[in-house]
Design a protein around this motif. Structure first.
Motif: not given
Ligand code: MN
Ligand code: MN
Ligand code: MN
Ligand code: MN
Lengths: 225, 225
Positions: B83-85, B87-89, B102-104, B132-134
């Motif tokens: 879910k975190h990743r 979301t970031e993407m 995006v991390h926060e 987005p950080h791979g």
DNA sequence: CTAATAAGTTAGATTGATCTAACAATGTTT
DNA sequence: AAACATTGTTAGATCAATCTAACTTATTAG
């Protein structure tokens, strides 16, 4: 943890303020019992939370008297509502959700702390003024752009109206409207009203239909003739 | 309140499981102290939460011994990470945020309970496999598609590489890379490596630059020659 | 191998949000 | 006005998540 700073409402407080706001829309006399039912918590729980909200300056309250939002409380409530409604609109407009599925998600997303996140939604949608149910989206200062909406069952026979918003919308109402092909923007003509059960006969896209007062009192309209 | 059902982790538990996951990526021996530092809570707090997580079957733990995720705990952690990743993407791809902002936001959005919400993000992005950080996005079952990534400072002199992901990315690292014009997908050639400070001299888009080991050990690459 | 340092644990307290049981105030009917 | 019903309050308990102070175990350095 979520470490909201100390000046700021907790998620629970936010949900109480929103509930008080919604209840005072319909009744204006908000009671402990109303909150207890609407939030599904016991009355003693509400009682202690109400003391807490008063101590934080969000509401005015005296023992046995009704509850009302202060100016500050109203602003906090409006800003959460803004996040809720922007979210609902974004979910419908940009993510393809149906208007009946977005409320539960928005109920959670509204508590996210990130002005940038909501500002970006707002921008991507071109600064909408209403949510998918036609409810107004407060501005960034927590002000409501006033709207003068009329209930369908308060309109005269023969008048033609466009549905612009819903009152007390619920999943059940939305699904009912979907099933009849009625949506925001629908144009209806009022053919007759029964004094017996307060139902309203309308014509709509050629069809002739009867709407119970339970439905018609929840449809907010603009008269077009 | 947020009424997650009783089988399900609280937000706090979710954050602990994620922290344990991340710590065991770098050290494999996760301690109470590590968690205390990483979550910024006292050691007694961690101690009691660790007992709780053990009681819920998410981790294995014996007094004074290191902490490890169980199969169940790993799956729960992976699903939050998913879910975190996602979301970031989504924030980067669909909402135009920078990878350092995006991390926060994702840290909060990851706790939203709505499979439909995340499935829809996934679908709208065309089922991305990395954030987005791979970092890899686990699938819906909580499985990681294995990747074999190499650190830049482990590559030989003369080799040409493409940056495919970051290790232990932080806002500081992302801003550093932005300032040098380095991003995921950048193609670098390794010119030389200093045995004194482990810095790496690279060429990139005509420019010649030196990267400290602090940076180069965080860049994960694919060798292309 | 001891002694100092670091890491981990226990005990006990606090805070926010909730509950139930018991009681008190208010409002409504006859 | 008295009785009943509804509404609100108090008191006391619980649970999750946190803390500090004090103590114990483990690790590391001399
Ligand atoms: Mn809603
Ligand atoms: Mn909510
Ligand atoms: Mn992240
Ligand atoms: Mn989080």
């Amino acid at each position: 943890m979520l470490s909201r700073d100390l000046l700021m409402a907790t998620i629970t407080e936010e949900n109480y303020l929103k509930a008080i706001f919604h209840l005072s829309q319909k009744t204006d006399q908000v009671s402990i019992s109303d909150l207890s039912k609407s939030l599904e918590v016991s009355k003693p729980t509400v009682n202690s939370m109400v003391k807490n909200l008063k101590a934080h300056g969000y509401i005015s309250y005296e023992k046995y008297k009704p509850i009302a939002l202060t100016k500050v409380g109203l602003k906090v409530a409006a800003l959460i509502l803004r996040k809720h409604r922007l979210t609902e609109m974004y979910l419908v407009e940009k993510m393809g959700f149906g208007w009946e599925e977005v409320h539960e998600i928005a109920e959670q997303v509204e508590h996210i702390e990130s002005p940038a996140f909501f500002d970006r939604m707002d921008e991507l949608m071109g600064y909408p003024t209403v949510d998918p149910h036609g409810s107004p989206i407060p501005d960034k200062k927590g002000e409501f752009l006033s709207q003068n909406k009329k209930k369908l069952n308060d309109c005269g026979i023969g008048s033609e109206v466009i549905i612009t918003a819903l009152r007390m919308s619920s999943k059940g109402l939305l699904e009912f409207l979907d099933s009849r092909g009625i949506a925001l923007g629908s144009r209806l003509k009022i053919l007759s009203k029964s004094t017996f059960d307060n139902s309203v006969m309308i014509s709509y896209e050629g069809k002739k239909e009867s709407l119970s007062d339970k439905v018609s009192e929840r449809l907010l309209v603009e008269e077009v003739s």
